[in-house]
Each structure stands twice: as C-alpha cells, then as structure tokens.
Design a protein around this motif. Structure first.
Motif, PDB file in Angstrom:
ATOM      1  N   ASP A 221      37.279  45.144  37.582  1.00  0.00           N
ATOM      2  CA  ASP A 221      37.462  45.790  36.284  1.00  0.00           C
ATOM      3  C   ASP A 221      38.891  45.652  35.757  1.00  0.00           C
ATOM      4  OD1 ASP A 221      34.829  46.531  35.902  1.00  0.00           O
ATOM      5  OD2 ASP A 221      35.060  48.454  36.931  1.00  0.00           O
ATOM      6  N   PRO A 222      39.930  45.783  36.597  1.00  0.00           N
ATOM      7  CA  PRO A 222      41.285  45.546  36.069  1.00  0.00           C
ATOM      8  C   PRO A 222      41.470  44.129  35.537  1.00  0.00           C
ATOM      9  CG  PRO A 222      41.406  46.769  38.121  1.00  0.00           C
ATOM     10  CD  PRO A 222      39.979  46.345  37.966  1.00  0.00           C
ATOM     11  N   MET A 223      40.853  43.127  36.181  1.00  0.00           N
ATOM     12  CA  MET A 223      40.972  41.765  35.671  1.00  0.00           C
ATOM     13  C   MET A 223      40.224  41.638  34.346  1.00  0.00           C
ATOM     14  SD  MET A 223      40.334  38.098  37.513  1.00  0.00           S
ATOM     15  CE  MET A 223      41.945  38.107  38.283  1.00  0.00           C
ATOM     16  N   ARG A 224      39.066  42.314  34.231  1.00  0.00           N
ATOM     17  CA  ARG A 224      38.345  42.295  32.957  1.00  0.00           C
ATOM     18  C   ARG A 224      39.230  42.848  31.845  1.00  0.00           C
ATOM     19  NH1 ARG A 224      32.956  43.270  31.977  1.00  0.00           N
ATOM     20  NH2 ARG A 224      32.628  44.484  33.882  1.00  0.00           N
ATOM     21  N   GLU A 225      39.882  43.970  32.114  1.00  0.00           N
ATOM     22  CA  GLU A 225      40.741  44.574  31.108  1.00  0.00           C
ATOM     23  C   GLU A 225      41.878  43.629  30.727  1.00  0.00           C
ATOM     24  OE1 GLU A 225      41.951  48.197  32.930  1.00  0.00           O
ATOM     25  OE2 GLU A 225      39.918  49.062  32.922  1.00  0.00           O
ATOM     26  N   GLU A 226      42.420  42.915  31.711  1.00  0.00           N
ATOM     27  CA  GLU A 226      43.494  41.966  31.451  1.00  0.00           C
ATOM     28  C   GLU A 226      43.012  40.842  30.542  1.00  0.00           C
ATOM     29  OE1 GLU A 226      47.488  40.718  32.091  1.00  0.00           O
ATOM     30  OE2 GLU A 226      46.525  42.479  32.979  1.00  0.00           O
ATOM     31  N   ILE A 227      41.834  40.296  30.835  1.00  0.00           N
ATOM     32  CA  ILE A 227      41.273  39.202  30.043  1.00  0.00           C
ATOM     33  C   ILE A 227      40.949  39.665  28.630  1.00  0.00           C
ATOM     34  CG2 ILE A 227      39.233  37.719  29.790  1.00  0.00           C
ATOM     35  CD1 ILE A 227      39.259  37.463  32.873  1.00  0.00           C
ATOM     36  N   GLU A 228      40.308  40.820  28.527  1.00  0.00           N
ATOM     37  CA  GLU A 228      39.907  41.307  27.206  1.00  0.00           C
ATOM     38  C   GLU A 228      41.122  41.602  26.334  1.00  0.00           C
ATOM     39  OE1 GLU A 228      35.483  43.175  28.045  1.00  0.00           O
ATOM     40  OE2 GLU A 228      37.179  44.559  27.937  1.00  0.00           O
ATOM     41  N   ALA A 229      42.177  42.122  26.952  1.00  0.00           N
ATOM     42  CA  ALA A 229      43.388  42.402  26.179  1.00  0.00           C
ATOM     43  C   ALA A 229      44.108  41.115  25.790  1.00  0.00           C
ATOM     44  CB  ALA A 229      44.319  43.301  26.994  1.00  0.00           C
ATOM     45  N   ALA A 230      44.135  40.137  26.714  1.00  0.00           N
ATOM     46  CA  ALA A 230      44.868  38.893  26.444  1.00  0.00           C
ATOM     47  C   ALA A 230      44.221  38.068  25.343  1.00  0.00           C
ATOM     48  CB  ALA A 230      44.974  38.062  27.723  1.00  0.00           C
ATOM     49  N   LEU A 231      42.868  38.073  25.282  1.00  0.00           N
ATOM     50  CA  LEU A 231      42.156  37.193  24.354  1.00  0.00           C
ATOM     51  C   LEU A 231      41.405  37.944  23.250  1.00  0.00           C
ATOM     52  CD1 LEU A 231      40.761  34.758  27.051  1.00  0.00           C
ATOM     53  CD2 LEU A 231      42.312  34.105  25.220  1.00  0.00           C
ATOM     54  N   ASP A 232      41.425  39.268  23.300  1.00  0.00           N
ATOM     55  CA  ASP A 232      40.687  40.088  22.324  1.00  0.00           C
ATOM     56  C   ASP A 232      39.210  39.680  22.302  1.00  0.00           C
ATOM     57  OD1 ASP A 232      40.192  42.009  20.401  1.00  0.00           O
ATOM     58  OD2 ASP A 232      40.734  40.706  18.726  1.00  0.00           O
ATOM     59  N   VAL A 233      38.594  39.736  23.470  1.00  0.00           N
ATOM     60  CA  VAL A 233      37.201  39.318  23.641  1.00  0.00           C
ATOM     61  C   VAL A 233      36.452  40.368  24.449  1.00  0.00           C
ATOM     62  CG1 VAL A 233      37.680  36.836  23.570  1.00  0.00           C
ATOM     63  CG2 VAL A 233      37.793  38.064  25.755  1.00  0.00           C
ATOM     64  N   ILE A 348      42.537  44.185  47.530  1.00  0.00           N
ATOM     65  CA  ILE A 348      43.958  43.995  47.254  1.00  0.00           C
ATOM     66  C   ILE A 348      44.151  43.553  45.804  1.00  0.00           C
ATOM     67  CG2 ILE A 348      46.027  42.687  47.885  1.00  0.00           C
ATOM     68  CD1 ILE A 348      44.925  42.517  50.732  1.00  0.00           C
ATOM     69  N   GLU A 349      43.271  42.650  45.355  1.00  0.00           N
ATOM     70  CA  GLU A 349      43.353  42.166  43.974  1.00  0.00           C
ATOM     71  C   GLU A 349      43.241  43.314  42.984  1.00  0.00           C
ATOM     72  OE1 GLU A 349      39.993  40.284  41.439  1.00  0.00           O
ATOM     73  OE2 GLU A 349      41.083  38.615  42.336  1.00  0.00           O
ATOM     74  N   GLU A 350      42.309  44.235  43.243  1.00  0.00           N
ATOM     75  CA  GLU A 350      42.108  45.340  42.313  1.00  0.00           C
ATOM     76  C   GLU A 350      43.374  46.181  42.187  1.00  0.00           C
ATOM     77  OE1 GLU A 350      38.587  48.438  41.096  1.00  0.00           O
ATOM     78  OE2 GLU A 350      38.437  47.265  42.938  1.00  0.00           O
ATOM     79  N   ILE A 351      44.073  46.338  43.291  1.00  0.00           N
ATOM     80  CA  ILE A 351      45.316  47.092  43.255  1.00  0.00           C
ATOM     81  C   ILE A 351      46.393  46.312  42.510  1.00  0.00           C
ATOM     82  CG2 ILE A 351      47.202  47.947  44.703  1.00  0.00           C
ATOM     83  CD1 ILE A 351      45.061  48.792  46.736  1.00  0.00           C
ATOM     84  N   MET A 352      46.506  45.008  42.795  1.00  0.00           N
ATOM     85  CA  MET A 352      47.524  44.184  42.133  1.00  0.00           C
ATOM     86  C   MET A 352      47.342  44.185  40.613  1.00  0.00           C
ATOM     87  SD  MET A 352      49.433  42.887  44.501  1.00  0.00           S
ATOM     88  CE  MET A 352      49.171  43.739  46.024  1.00  0.00           C
ATOM     89  N   VAL A 353      46.108  43.907  40.182  1.00  0.00           N
ATOM     90  CA  VAL A 353      45.853  43.793  38.749  1.00  0.00           C
ATOM     91  C   VAL A 353      45.920  45.157  38.079  1.00  0.00           C
ATOM     92  CG1 VAL A 353      44.219  42.940  37.027  1.00  0.00           C
ATOM     93  CG2 VAL A 353      44.449  41.756  39.187  1.00  0.00           C
ATOM     94  N   GLY A 354      45.735  46.209  38.869  1.00  0.00           N
ATOM     95  CA  GLY A 354      45.760  47.551  38.307  1.00  0.00           C
ATOM     96  C   GLY A 354      47.158  48.087  38.052  1.00  0.00           C
ATOM     97  N   ILE A 355      48.185  47.370  38.487  1.00  0.00           N
ATOM     98  CA  ILE A 355      49.568  47.781  38.233  1.00  0.00           C
ATOM     99  C   ILE A 355      50.060  47.068  36.980  1.00  0.00           C
ATOM    100  CG2 ILE A 355      51.914  47.829  39.155  1.00  0.00           C
ATOM    101  CD1 ILE A 355      50.708  47.888  41.963  1.00  0.00           C
ATOM    102  N   ASP A 356      50.347  47.837  35.939  1.00  0.00           N
ATOM    103  CA  ASP A 356      50.627  47.274  34.616  1.00  0.00           C
ATOM    104  C   ASP A 356      51.759  46.263  34.612  1.00  0.00           C
ATOM    105  OD1 ASP A 356      48.595  48.742  33.492  1.00  0.00           O
ATOM    106  OD2 ASP A 356      49.895  50.388  32.840  1.00  0.00           O
TER     107      ASP A 356
END
Length: 434
Positions: A221-233, A348-356
């Motif tokens: 989910d943090p990666m999804r949020e990153e993608i959606e914010a980066a591309l507005d998709v 680990i990924e979820e924690i990494m991507v979850g740090i703004d």
C-alpha cells in the motif's frame, strides 16, 4: 485516440456463489480426469496417494488430492506435464530458469481464448474501457506478462501499444503522443518512469494516464500511494503466475482497491499452513494453493505458489462475487532469517516506503560472518527531504525494531539516484551473499 468505432466484447456475467460452486464442482471433476488420463506424472502421483478420479465428486473433495510443487515442472521438463498432443499446443511460455531449468507451460487455442477473456475481465475490473489506449510495458517473449496482457487488451476492445520493457525515453514519448489512458508495468518500473520524466523536465502528473496496471513484483500500500501521487493515477494490482496461466488469475477492482478478485471459475484458491500443509479457513494467512479448472494443455492440481496471503469472502462494493485475496506479503522461499528472526523482504519494503523522507529505492545485502547472519540496508532520501542521513538511519532502525524486531547491522544513506534502477524485468532488492 477517441472518436473511433469500437466492437466491445461482453464480459462474463457474475454468478451467484451457488452457481459458481456448481461450476467449480463440475470443472474439478473434469480436470482431475484429464490430468489422470493424459499426464503420467499425475497418474503416478494420484496412484501413490491412493486417489482415483472416481474419488473426486467436487470441490469438497479437493483436499484428497496431493499437491504439486515447482519441482514437478523441473523434473518433467520440458513437456512432461502436457495433457495434449504436440500438434494441439499453440503457444509455449517459460520462466527465466535463473534457479535451474525453466518452468515450461503450454497452451491450446481454447486456453489462449480463456486467458484473453480473464485478462479482459480483469481490465474491466480495473476500470479500463473499450476504446481506451493501453500502453503495455511488460516484457514480450517467453515471459507471460507481455503477450498475456496484450491479448486481453485487444479482447476487451481497447487499443494496445505493445512497447514491451525498457526504452524509457520512447515510452514517455508514446504515452504523450498516443494519449494513453492506461499503462501496464511493474511497480518499480512505474516509479523509474516517473523519475525519468522529471529528468526530462516533464511533470509525470501531466501525463495522460489515469490508470496503471501493476504486477509481477510485490506491491504494498505505501508503494501504491507513492505511484498514485507521482503520476496522479489509480494504481491497480494484477496477479498471476505462469504455472497456472499468466497474468489475470486475480485482479483488484478500481471500485474498492481492497484485495484481488480471484476468477474462481478458472482457478480454485486455497490457503494452507506452509509448514503442515493443513488447509486454513478464510481470513487466516498462509500459502496460496491454486488448481486450474479450465486449462486444457496443462491441468495443474493444487499448486503450491509459495505466495503468502489470505482469502476473504466479504461482499465487495463493486458487486463482484469472486472471493478476494489480500496483497502478497511474502514468499515461502523468500523468507529471510537474520540472527534467528524471521522476516519477509516485503515487510521491510513496507517500512521503507512508509517513511516519507525515503525514496522507494533500496537494497538489502545479507552476509554471513563468523557463523552469524548480517543484514545491511542501503536507501536513498527523497530529493525533497531535508532530513539528515543520521535522522533517516535512526527512523529506519526504530521502525524495524518496533515492528519486526529486526535490527540491521548497517544502514547506508546514499545520494538520490545512486541505487541502480531496473528498466527491464523484475527489480532485485535482496542480495544474498551467504
């Protein structure tokens, strides 16, 4: 690319749970008979377990069947699991074979028709419509991703731009010139493409995309949020594996973005305890096991996918009746054991991507020193971050300790752009030197 006449293909209607169960019962009986009569491997396996096709009257009997593992694909390489004559095989796909012989899979003409239909159904769930333009950045060739998505896009009545992986500058050009509505690719490549757009002076949010179809790698989910914010998709998760069919085994719906609908009329899902093999009830987390119900060329019984997830049967706001599976949280063969602590790389990924303040690019290096396992983590700060490397290291260390009870031996914060990006294929984040 609007204004053209489009021939739409009807999507399979939703069945009630009772109707679906009847269809599953009938198809499982047919699948077991096909496998027993036409695949010597399964005939010997069932005989060894004292099971005959006559013992299987429906899904309630599926637990009587032995399980299939990836070892079967390698031991029966190349075509020992095929249930049809060579002349009936229309297409061959295969895994990369990086850990041994590749897993070869075959398809009849009817198999390809059904595959295209389930991918079209998946794209419909994702909100892709007939007449849309979909740029397909999955690799073409033996990998199932490219051609699997390609046929489904056309089956839906959408336009496919068959870019394949890599060549990112041209990907960006075609996205703009074709006014592509959707992009299909891995999550890591999606973020890489957004970075490349910024390097070219483009705002990735200004690209015409409204949807990205994400698959082939863990997707948190943090990666999804990153993608959606980066591309507005809207980022939608697709799941599949070559041994069962390819992409389109399950699909998240755009309406809920809460779990992936498994197309149970074609792929029957179970969750088992990975240690005991015991079937677990809905809601409990374990290893996903899949049985093909309509595959002609290569029927597969109770395949242990290695993917860790759970199933839930709650009603979905999209109205689809198919059971949903949660995001894959790890793999049984990707479990990291560091100084006696079990942890999955995706945790680990979820924690990494979850740090703004941390960019969604990192690597984990595992080594063994004096009979002890060590874990070193390398991360990049976001370019917008004003946090010092020492503060980032402290934040990562604290979260890993609090949430996973894991403490890395070192945390290296490097300059943005230092960690190698993956332009083609799946990203590699864990490097095991042990």
């Amino acid at each position: 690319m609007g204004g053209r006449w489009v021939m739409t293909v009807p999507i399979a209607p939703e069945l009630s749970r009772a109707e679906l169960a009847d269809r599953q019962d009938e198809r499982l009986v047919e699948t077991v008979e096909r496998a027993y009569e036409n695949v010597p491997f399964y005939r010997e396996l069932l005989d060894d377990h004292g099971v005959s096709p006559g013992d299987i009257d429906g899904i309630d009997d599926i637990g009587k069947l032995p399980m299939t593992t990836k070892t079967a694909f390698r031991e029966e390489y190349p075509d020992g699991l095929f249930a049809v004559a060579d002349e009936d095989i229309i297409r061959i796909h295969a895994s990369s074979g990086t850990t041994g012989k590749p897993k070869v899979v075959g398809y009849t003409d009817d198999d390809l028709e059904r595959w295209a239909a389930v991918v079209a159904r998946s794209l419909d769930a994702a909100g892709v419509e007939p007449g849309d333009t979909v740029q397909n950045a999955y690799g073409y060739g033996l990998f199932t991703g490219g051609l699997g998505l390609h046929d489904g896009i056309e089956r839906l009545g959408a336009t496919v731009v068959p870019m394949g992986g890599g060549n990112t500058a041209r990907q960006l050009t075609m996205l703009q010139d074709m006014e592509s509505d959707a992009l299909s690719c891995t999550p890591s490549y999606c973020l890489y493409l957004a970075d490349c757009a910024e390097e070219q002076g483009l705002d990735p949010r200004d690209l015409p995309l409204s949807t990205v179809i994400i698959g082939a790698e863990p997707f948190t989910d943090p990666m999804r949020e990153e993608i959606e914010a980066a591309l507005d998709v809207t980022a939608i998760d697709i799941y599949g594996l070559s041994e069962i069919m390819g992409p389109g085994v399950a699909m998240e719906c755009a309406a809920a973005q809460d779990g992936l609908h498994v197309w149970e009329g074609h792929f029957y899902p179970e969750i088992i305890d990975p240690d005991t093999g015991e079937t677990l009830p809905p809601g409990e987390t374990g290893e996903l096991v899949l049985t093909t119900l309509t595959k002609e060329a290569q029927p597969i019984l109770r395949y242990r996918t290695g993917d860790i997830t759970h199933l839930y049967e709650d009603d979905c706001e999209c109205g689809r009746t198919a059971v949903r599976m949660g995001n894959v949280t790890g793999r049984t063969d990707d479990l990291l054991i560091v100084r006696g602590v079990n942890v999955y790389a995706s945790q680990i990924e979820e924690i990494m991507v979850g740090i703004d303040d941390i960019a969604p690019h990192y690597r984990i290096d595992l080594r063994r020193e004096d009979s002890l396992d060590t874990m070193d983590i390398t991360v990049e700060p976001h370019e917008r971050s004003e946090t010092t490397p020492a503060e980032l290291r402290a934040a990562i260390d604290e979260r890993l300790d609090d949430q996973l009870n894991v403490s890395p031996d070192s945390i290296d914060v490097v300059e943005p752009g230092t960690i190698e990006r993956t332009e083609v294929g799946k990203v590699k984040r864990v490097f095991d030197h042990r």
